[in-house]
Write an enzyme that holds these catalytic residues in place. Structure first.
Site, mmCIF file in Angstrom:
data_model
loop_
_atom_site.group_PDB
_atom_site.id
_atom_site.type_symbol
_atom_site.label_atom_id
_atom_site.label_comp_id
_atom_site.label_asym_id
_atom_site.label_seq_id
_atom_site.Cartn_x
_atom_site.Cartn_y
_atom_site.Cartn_z
ATOM 1 N N GLU A 1 33.993 37.627 42.448
ATOM 2 C CA GLU A 1 35.728 36.614 43.723
ATOM 3 C C GLU A 1 34.497 36.064 44.874
ATOM 4 O O GLU A 1 35.059 35.634 46.137
ATOM 5 C CB GLU A 1 35.938 37.716 44.519
ATOM 6 N N ASN B 1 32.407 37.420 38.026
ATOM 7 C CA ASN B 1 33.488 37.910 37.663
ATOM 8 C C ASN B 1 34.545 36.764 38.302
ATOM 9 O O ASN B 1 34.397 37.633 39.622
ATOM 10 C CB ASN B 1 33.728 39.681 37.442
ATOM 11 N N HIS C 1 45.085 38.632 36.382
ATOM 12 C CA HIS C 1 46.315 39.835 36.664
ATOM 13 C C HIS C 1 46.890 38.325 37.393
ATOM 14 O O HIS C 1 47.646 37.521 38.041
ATOM 15 C CB HIS C 1 45.449 39.691 38.098
ATOM 16 N N GLU D 1 40.283 42.716 33.655
ATOM 17 C CA GLU D 1 41.345 42.966 34.669
ATOM 18 C C GLU D 1 42.633 42.685 33.911
ATOM 19 O O GLU D 1 43.885 42.965 34.826
ATOM 20 C CB GLU D 1 41.466 42.842 36.267
ATOM 21 N N ASP E 1 46.476 42.154 33.233
ATOM 22 C CA ASP E 1 47.862 43.140 33.705
ATOM 23 C C ASP E 1 48.995 41.981 33.043
ATOM 24 O O ASP E 1 48.594 40.351 34.109
ATOM 25 C CB ASP E 1 47.894 43.859 35.391
#
Ligand code: XIL
Length: 374
Positions: free
Chosen positions: A179, A226, A262, A294, A296
């Protein structure tokens, strides 16, 4: 095909992979793309089906995990059977793994990370390391230590070297930097960018330096950048792309890009999905490995309609990875709604994962399975 499967994980513990292959062969699995594709249809997938369906596609199926939950039998049973990869949700982050200054007799705490690695090894899973550099989870001793720029650079270098050496041959890939960009594509101001004297005003220089240190520390590890909200073509992914292109051109050791993913149901529209596919394709063309790191899909409620819409989107995202040869892993951020980060960070939302809070499979599980098998 078996050869390419091995080659795909050059730095993974080969004994682990040998055990995986042996176990797979004992189960009568055929390690050929397509040939082992489980049939979709009425029968519910057997336990362990997700991981096997992934292996048949050469896609690693991962989950973020926490060592504290391993004592829960359902948690351990599902993690160890359905997934072929795990990643510490928090336990390899700076503040957890390096909680005390280097002047302390015991600056590092590998307990949680080591427990996760031991679990992975005993369940023939590979481990992804997360994360060496991030603006969050920076311990107070770093933030408030009054260190000079060269001292901070030394702290960071030592951190990367110590952690990666500790996990060399046990962790096959690292999110070296997490990030580092703002949504508008500019560099995020963080202690690591602003202060160690290797970054501020020098663009992506500190990321390059971190990758070089990481490569020195464990030349066998795959090194990733990432980020979140960089799945589509937008200002952030443009900047990451430019960085990756520059790094590849100049031989900076960057092996892959992780797309966190996400997402909410808003992502389920043709324009968004097409933009993600196009984005993955441009990164793939740089010769990078791509991973969904990641995943979801958060919901506003757990109605049958929401769970079914969620399943559809999970299936579509899985298909995006299946259809992109450079995409080698689909990893969800946890796997049970019982231990998801979403309710705490997105007020009023939740129900984001493949198993519910009682460890029952949700429609999304079947959709990911079908997406791999299709
Ligand atoms: C989150 C964890 O899930 C939480 O338990 C923790 O409190 C905060 O961090 N992007 C990342 C992850 O790269 O490390 C974050 O994990 C979620 C967003």
């Amino acid at each position: 095909m078996m050869t390419s499967w091995f080659q795909r994980k050059p730095s993974a513990d080969s004994a682990v992979w040998l055990r995986t292959i042996t176990a797979a062969l004992m189960c009568g699995m055929v390690l050929q793309s397509g040939a082992a594709a489980p049939q979709t249809g009425a029968a519910a997938p057997a336990a362990g089906a997700l991981r096997q369906a992934g292996e048949a596609r050469h896609i690693t199926i991962g989950a973020a995990a926490a060592s504290a939950h391993l004592a829960e039998p359902d948690y351990a049973a599902i993690l160890g059977s359905e997934f072929s990869q795990l990643q510490g949700e928090n336990e390899m982050k700076f503040g957890v793994i390096h909680p005390r200054p280097d002047s302390d007799p015991n600056p590092y705490n590998f307990k949680g990370g080591d427990a996760l690695v031991a679990f992975a090894q005993s369940h023939t899973m590979v481990v992804r390391g997360h994360t060496l550099i991030w603006h969050n989870n920076v311990p107070d001793w770093v933030k408030n230590g009054g260190y000079s720029a060269p001292q901070l650079a030394e702290i960071l270098h030592g951190h990367i070297k110590t952690v990666m050496t500790h996990y060399a041959s046990k962790v096959y890939a690292w999110d070296v930097v997490n990030e580092a960009f703002n949504d508008d594509g500019t560099m995020r101001h963080t202690i690591w960018y602003d202060q160690p004297g290797i970054g501020a005003g020098k663009g992506t220089k500190y990321i390059e330096q971190a990758l070089r240190w990481a490569h020195e520390a464990d030349p066998g590890a795959e090194l990733f950048y990432n980020d979140y909200d960089a799945e589509m073509i937008n200002q952030k992914s443009d900047s990451i792309y430019q960085m990756a292109k520059d790094f590849k051109k100049r031989g900076v050791p960057l092996n892959g890009v992780g797309f966190q993913m996400h997402v909410s149901l808003r992502y389920d529209n043709p324009a968004t999905l097409a933009s993600i596919a196009k984005n993955l394709e441009r990164f793939a063309k740089l010769g990078l490995e791509l991973q969904i790191t990641e995943l979801d899909v958060r919901l506003d409620d757990s109605s049958a309609a929401s769970l079914s819409a969620q399943a559809k989107l999970y299936g579509e995202i899985t298909t995006l990875c299946v259809q992109q040869p450079a995409c080698k892993a689909v990893q969800t951020w946890g796997f049970t709604d019982k231990h998801s980060w979403i309710p705490q960070f997105y007020k009023g939302q939740g129900w984001a994962l493949l198993w519910d809070e009682k460890y029952q499979k949700k429609p999304a599980y079947q959709a990911v399975f079908d997406g791999l098998a299709r």
